[in-house]
Design a protein around this motif. Structure first.
Motif, PDB file in Angstrom:
ATOM      1  N   ASP A 333      33.331  47.100  56.201  1.00 55.61           N
ATOM      2  CA  ASP A 333      32.106  46.320  56.091  1.00 55.61           C
ATOM      3  C   ASP A 333      32.477  44.914  55.622  1.00 55.61           C
ATOM      4  O   ASP A 333      32.715  44.679  54.431  1.00 55.61           O
ATOM      5  N   GLY A 334      32.550  43.989  56.563  1.00 55.81           N
ATOM      6  CA  GLY A 334      32.951  42.624  56.232  1.00 55.81           C
ATOM      7  C   GLY A 334      32.024  41.952  55.252  1.00 55.81           C
ATOM      8  O   GLY A 334      32.460  41.158  54.403  1.00 55.81           O
ATOM      9  N   ALA A 335      30.738  42.254  55.325  1.00 52.09           N
ATOM     10  CA  ALA A 335      29.772  41.648  54.409  1.00 52.09           C
ATOM     11  C   ALA A 335      30.005  42.115  52.981  1.00 52.09           C
ATOM     12  O   ALA A 335      29.869  41.339  52.019  1.00 52.09           O
ATOM     13  N   GLU A 336      30.382  43.387  52.825  1.00 52.73           N
ATOM     14  CA  GLU A 336      30.656  43.906  51.486  1.00 52.73           C
ATOM     15  C   GLU A 336      31.910  43.258  50.889  1.00 52.73           C
ATOM     16  O   GLU A 336      31.968  42.966  49.689  1.00 52.73           O
ATOM     17  N   ILE A 337      32.922  43.049  51.727  1.00 54.12           N
ATOM     18  CA  ILE A 337      34.128  42.356  51.251  1.00 54.12           C
ATOM     19  C   ILE A 337      33.776  40.943  50.809  1.00 54.12           C
ATOM     20  O   ILE A 337      34.271  40.445  49.785  1.00 54.12           O
ATOM     21  N   LYS A 338      32.889  40.290  51.565  1.00 56.18           N
ATOM     22  CA  LYS A 338      32.448  38.942  51.221  1.00 56.18           C
ATOM     23  C   LYS A 338      31.763  38.940  49.852  1.00 56.18           C
ATOM     24  O   LYS A 338      32.010  38.043  49.024  1.00 56.18           O
ATOM     25  N   LYS A 339      30.926  39.952  49.584  1.00 53.63           N
ATOM     26  CA  LYS A 339      30.250  40.028  48.291  1.00 53.63           C
ATOM     27  C   LYS A 339      31.256  40.171  47.150  1.00 53.63           C
ATOM     28  O   LYS A 339      31.105  39.576  46.082  1.00 53.63           O
ATOM     29  N   GLY A 340      32.296  40.984  47.370  1.00 54.90           N
ATOM     30  CA  GLY A 340      33.313  41.151  46.342  1.00 54.90           C
ATOM     31  C   GLY A 340      34.056  39.852  46.054  1.00 54.90           C
ATOM     32  O   GLY A 340      34.358  39.529  44.892  1.00 54.90           O
ATOM     33  N   ILE A 341      34.353  39.093  47.092  1.00 53.69           N
ATOM     34  CA  ILE A 341      35.031  37.806  46.907  1.00 53.69           C
ATOM     35  C   ILE A 341      34.127  36.827  46.173  1.00 53.69           C
ATOM     36  O   ILE A 341      34.576  36.061  45.307  1.00 53.69           O
ATOM     37  N   GLU A 343      32.132  37.255  43.894  1.00 55.96           N
ATOM     38  CA  GLU A 343      32.000  37.449  42.452  1.00 55.96           C
ATOM     39  C   GLU A 343      32.787  36.394  41.681  1.00 55.96           C
ATOM     40  O   GLU A 343      32.464  36.076  40.532  1.00 55.96           O
ATOM     41  N   GLU A 344      33.816  35.828  42.306  1.00 56.62           N
ATOM     42  CA  GLU A 344      34.635  34.795  41.675  1.00 56.62           C
ATOM     43  C   GLU A 344      34.646  33.481  42.449  1.00 56.62           C
ATOM     44  O   GLU A 344      34.935  32.429  41.885  1.00 56.62           O
ATOM     45  N   ARG A 473      37.173  32.125  54.179  1.00 54.18           N
ATOM     46  CA  ARG A 473      37.564  30.813  53.655  1.00 54.18           C
ATOM     47  C   ARG A 473      36.655  30.483  52.479  1.00 54.18           C
ATOM     48  O   ARG A 473      35.423  30.504  52.604  1.00 54.18           O
ATOM     49  N   ILE A 474      37.264  30.167  51.291  1.00 57.38           N
ATOM     50  CA  ILE A 474      36.483  29.833  50.108  1.00 57.38           C
ATOM     51  C   ILE A 474      36.419  28.321  49.950  1.00 57.38           C
ATOM     52  O   ILE A 474      37.229  27.584  50.518  1.00 57.38           O
ATOM     53  N   GLN A 475      35.455  27.863  49.162  1.00 60.91           N
ATOM     54  CA  GLN A 475      35.266  26.425  48.970  1.00 60.91           C
ATOM     55  C   GLN A 475      36.311  25.829  48.035  1.00 60.91           C
ATOM     56  O   GLN A 475      36.853  24.752  48.295  1.00 60.91           O
ATOM     57  N   ASP A 476      36.614  26.502  46.940  1.00 56.90           N
ATOM     58  CA  ASP A 476      37.562  25.987  45.948  1.00 56.90           C
ATOM     59  C   ASP A 476      38.901  26.698  46.120  1.00 56.90           C
ATOM     60  O   ASP A 476      39.120  27.790  45.594  1.00 56.90           O
ATOM     61  N   LEU A 477      39.827  26.060  46.856  1.00 54.97           N
ATOM     62  CA  LEU A 477      41.118  26.689  47.107  1.00 54.97           C
ATOM     63  C   LEU A 477      41.935  26.832  45.825  1.00 54.97           C
ATOM     64  O   LEU A 477      42.782  27.724  45.719  1.00 54.97           O
ATOM     65  N   GLY A 478      41.687  25.966  44.856  1.00 58.17           N
ATOM     66  CA  GLY A 478      42.409  26.055  43.598  1.00 58.17           C
ATOM     67  C   GLY A 478      42.043  27.272  42.771  1.00 58.17           C
ATOM     68  O   GLY A 478      42.764  27.629  41.833  1.00 58.17           O
ATOM     69  N   ASN A 479      40.947  27.910  43.124  1.00 61.19           N
ATOM     70  CA  ASN A 479      40.480  29.090  42.392  1.00 61.19           C
ATOM     71  C   ASN A 479      40.758  30.380  43.161  1.00 61.19           C
ATOM     72  O   ASN A 479      40.175  31.423  42.882  1.00 61.19           O
ATOM     73  N   ALA A 480      41.686  30.292  44.132  1.00 64.28           N
ATOM     74  CA  ALA A 480      41.913  31.430  45.033  1.00 64.28           C
ATOM     75  C   ALA A 480      42.450  32.642  44.303  1.00 64.28           C
ATOM     76  O   ALA A 480      42.160  33.792  44.688  1.00 64.28           O
ATOM     77  N   PRO A 485      42.642  40.180  42.378  1.00 64.01           N
ATOM     78  CA  PRO A 485      42.497  41.568  41.890  1.00 64.01           C
ATOM     79  C   PRO A 485      41.550  42.410  42.736  1.00 64.01           C
ATOM     80  O   PRO A 485      41.836  43.582  43.016  1.00 64.01           O
ATOM     81  N   PHE A 486      40.438  41.810  43.153  1.00 63.66           N
ATOM     82  CA  PHE A 486      39.481  42.565  43.967  1.00 63.66           C
ATOM     83  C   PHE A 486      40.107  42.988  45.290  1.00 63.66           C
ATOM     84  O   PHE A 486      39.971  44.151  45.722  1.00 63.66           O
ATOM     85  N   LEU A 487      40.803  42.053  45.954  1.00 63.01           N
ATOM     86  CA  LEU A 487      41.376  42.353  47.266  1.00 63.01           C
ATOM     87  C   LEU A 487      42.528  43.355  47.156  1.00 63.01           C
ATOM     88  O   LEU A 487      42.698  44.221  48.020  1.00 63.01           O
ATOM     89  N   LYS A 488      43.322  43.243  46.095  1.00 64.29           N
ATOM     90  CA  LYS A 488      44.400  44.219  45.897  1.00 64.29           C
ATOM     91  C   LYS A 488      43.830  45.615  45.617  1.00 64.29           C
ATOM     92  O   LYS A 488      44.353  46.622  46.107  1.00 64.29           O
TER      93      LYS A 488
END
Length: 636
Positions: A333-341, A343-344, A473-480, A485-488
């Protein structure tokens, strides 16, 4: 007075005369020392995360190239120094000094000059080592905190390198003087490099020089495809030989013909300097050829640095299309992965692809370790729209494909995709073309993916296995790092459930390529060193020749030629000395940079303009001081 004291006295007296040469040698020592200091000092340990081992390898490779250049530069410098000092040999011979004593004296003078360059280079190298590293990292766009640190090892390596090369050259000069006859030593100052040559031979050499140089330009222009390396090597050899023959044959022949044209010669007091110029050109053609080759190398080096920078920036932009890429053997579920990302981090855009992975045997290729795949045209079109990427391809027919390519640093293949075909399974497909737009992001760099029509994609399904790609793709690359932790955890949960899930982080791939940025900065330092070396050679030549012309200009002034006219004559002759190699450099570098642009697949014409402008400014400044110095020695 002992030989040591006499040599030291002569060295102090001629210190100003050879100051430019000492400056160039000292600057070369400074650059080489800082190269080594970056490898061996503790200050650069902060680069471990940027693959410092690779960076050290690049620096050492650049050091090897630098040592080769320094070898020939020191060879020329010592030869010029000893040749010019021979003018005083007659005096010492009549004073009773034997050949061995003369050899020791001039070897000591050359040694003092070398020690001055080495000590000053090491001193300022240590003094500005932190500044050097800051500039290098700043130009490389690597943001790390460095501290001042100098170890003994780079100083020893620099001293041994410079001392061994310089020592060999001093010994060569010493034994040359020791074994020379008294007559040859006395007359050496009056010997010229000019030999009378048959006019037919001169014309043939002039024509040969033009033909060889033109052939070099041709091979430099034709540096595309698999023959790029072969043509590039031929171009280098032919251009060097052509430049040598140009200064030995064509340019002196043109000057000779201009001198024979009396209408040209007797206008604007050209007779005062044209004959002298023709004599100097014939006498010093080797020097002018060396200077021209040095400048061509400097322009090529800076072109390499700019091309590397441009290629690296394109590769960075390619990789940064997506910050995270999730690969799964089953649909997620790509939308669920997006929600997890989120969070930060805030997700700027995301998309998903279903890619058919094809085994190598289906592609009929011997490259079994490569990943091959196919994706439908409708998916690429929809994904490109969500990511804001341009997609202008019409849907291929059933027997056509579009190859998805990636940005690479150097390519010797050229465009191999046009009018080609590939075989997938039992069918042959026409390759419409290649597209370097990063529709699949960094994954596209590690695989060979073909865009096919929706019908063709469905027909190929039985030949491979479907993998699912989710790109964010996130807006703040410095905060990648905050979303790691979520993706791992997502990947670990997938493996626990028997699903193969992998995550690709863009920042990891970028740090591995930081050596490209370091190489870019090193090339700029090499460019500055080569230009300074070329300018110092010409400065030394024109300065020494002013001594030879002092008597001639004194006679011209006594017979009534105005000093202002004589000064203009000197200025024109010296300016030609500087700008003739410059013009030839601009012409030749256009082809060398064009060849490099073909290999690197970059447009580098602006590099020609900027590098020519820098060389022009540097040579103009050195030429100005050369003219002032010549006036001082001729008329004061």
């Amino acid at each position: 007075m002992s030989i040591f004291r006499l040599s030291f006295s002569n060295f102090k007296r001629s210190l100003r005369e050879y100051g430019m040469l000492i400056l160039s040698l000292g600057f070369s020592v400074l650059i080489f020392f800082n190269f080594q200091n970056m490898v061996y000092s503790d200050s650069m340990k902060v680069l471990q995360e940027f693959k410092k081992d690779y960076i050290d390898m690049i620096i050492q490779a650049a050091s090897v190239v630098f040592v080769v250049f320094l070898f020939f530069f020191i060879w020329y410098a010592v030869n010029v120094f000893l040749r010019q000092r021979k003018k005083e040999i007659g005096i010492y011979i009549f004073m009773g000094v034997d050949n061995a004593g003369i050899g020791k004296m001039f070897a000591l003078e050359a040694l003092f000059m070398g020690l001055s360059a080495l000590i000053s280079g090491l001193f300022f190298g240590v003094l500005f080592s932190k500044l050097f590293q800051m500039l290098l990292l700043r130009m490389s766009e690597i943001s790390v905190e460095i501290r001042f640190s100098v170890s003994l090892k780079p100083m020893v390596i620099t001293g041994l390198m410079f001392g061994s090369i310089y020592g060999i050259m001093i010994l060569k000069g010493y034994y040359s003087l020791k074994r020379s006859s008294v007559l040859s030593l006395i007359s050496s100052a009056k010997q010229k490099e000019i030999t009378q040559r048959n006019p037919v031979v001169s014309v043939l050499l002039a024509l040969l020089g033009g033909v060889v140089l033109a052939a070099g330009y041709f091979f430099a222009w034709d540096t595309k495809g698999l023959e790029a390396l072969e043509h590039g090597l031929l171009a280098v050899i032919l251009v060097i030989v052509g430049i040598y023959l140009l200064f030995d044959g064509l340019i002196p022949e043109l000057l000779k013909r201009l001198i024979r044209n009396k209408k040209f010669l007797y206008k604007k007091e050209r007779s005062l300097w044209m004959n002298s110029l023709a004599f100097r050109m014939k006498k010093n053609y080797r020097t002018y050829a060396i200077v021209t080759v040095l400048m061509i190398c400097s322009v090529t080096v800076v072109a390499i640095s700019i091309a590397m920078k441009q290629r690296y920036e394109k590769m960075v932009n390619f990789d940064q299309t997506y910050t995270y890429q999730v690969l799964s053997s089953q649909r997620q579920d790509g939308a669920e992965i997006k929600k997890g990302i989120e969070e930060e981090n805030t997700v700027e855009y995301w998309n998903e692809y279903e890619v058919l992975i094809l085994p190598p045997e289906v592609m009929h290729t011997k490259f079994t370790n490569y990943v091959y795949g196919a994706v439908s045209w409708s998916q690429i079109k929809a994904g490109a729209k969500r990511a804001g990427l341009e997609f202008s391809w019409e849907e291929p027919s059933e027997n056509q494909v579009i190859m998805l390519e990636h940005e690479i640093l150097i390519s010797l293949m050229g465009d191999q995709t046009r009018d080609k075909t590939i075989e997938i399974g039992t069918e042959t497909y026409e390759v419409l073309g290649g597209d370097k737009t990063p529709y699949l992001g960094n994954i596209q760099s590690m695989s060979e993916i073909f865009v096919v029509s929706d019908e063709t994609y469905a027909s190929l399904m039985p030949l491979g296995q479907v993998e699912f790609f989710y790109n964010y793709r996130i807006q703040d690359l410095g905060n990648a790092d905050k979303s790691r932790p979520f993706l791992k955890e997502l990947a670990e949960k997938g493996r626990e459930q028997g699903v193969n899930i992998g995550v690709n982080f863009t920042q990891d791939t970028l740090s591995q390529d930081s050596w490209n940025r370091i190489l870019y900065s090193l090339c700029l330092f090499m460019f500055a060193t080569l230009i300074l070396a070329a300018g110092s050679v010409l400065f030394l030549k024109t300065r020494n020749e002013a001594y030879e012309d002092k008597e001639r200009y004194g006679i011209l002034e006594k017979i009534g030629v105005q000093r202002t006219v004589l000064k203009q004559s000197v200025r024109k002759e010296i300016c030609f000395t500087y700008y003739c190699p410059f013009v030839l450099t601009c012409l030749t570098s256009y082809f060398s940079v064009k060849a490099l642009g073909n290999v690197m697949q970059e447009e580098l014409f602006r590099v020609n303009l900027w590098s020519a402008g820098i060389i022009f400014l540097v040579f103009t400044c050195i030429c100005f001081f050369s003219v002032r110095e010549a006036w001082k020695r001729l008329f004061d």
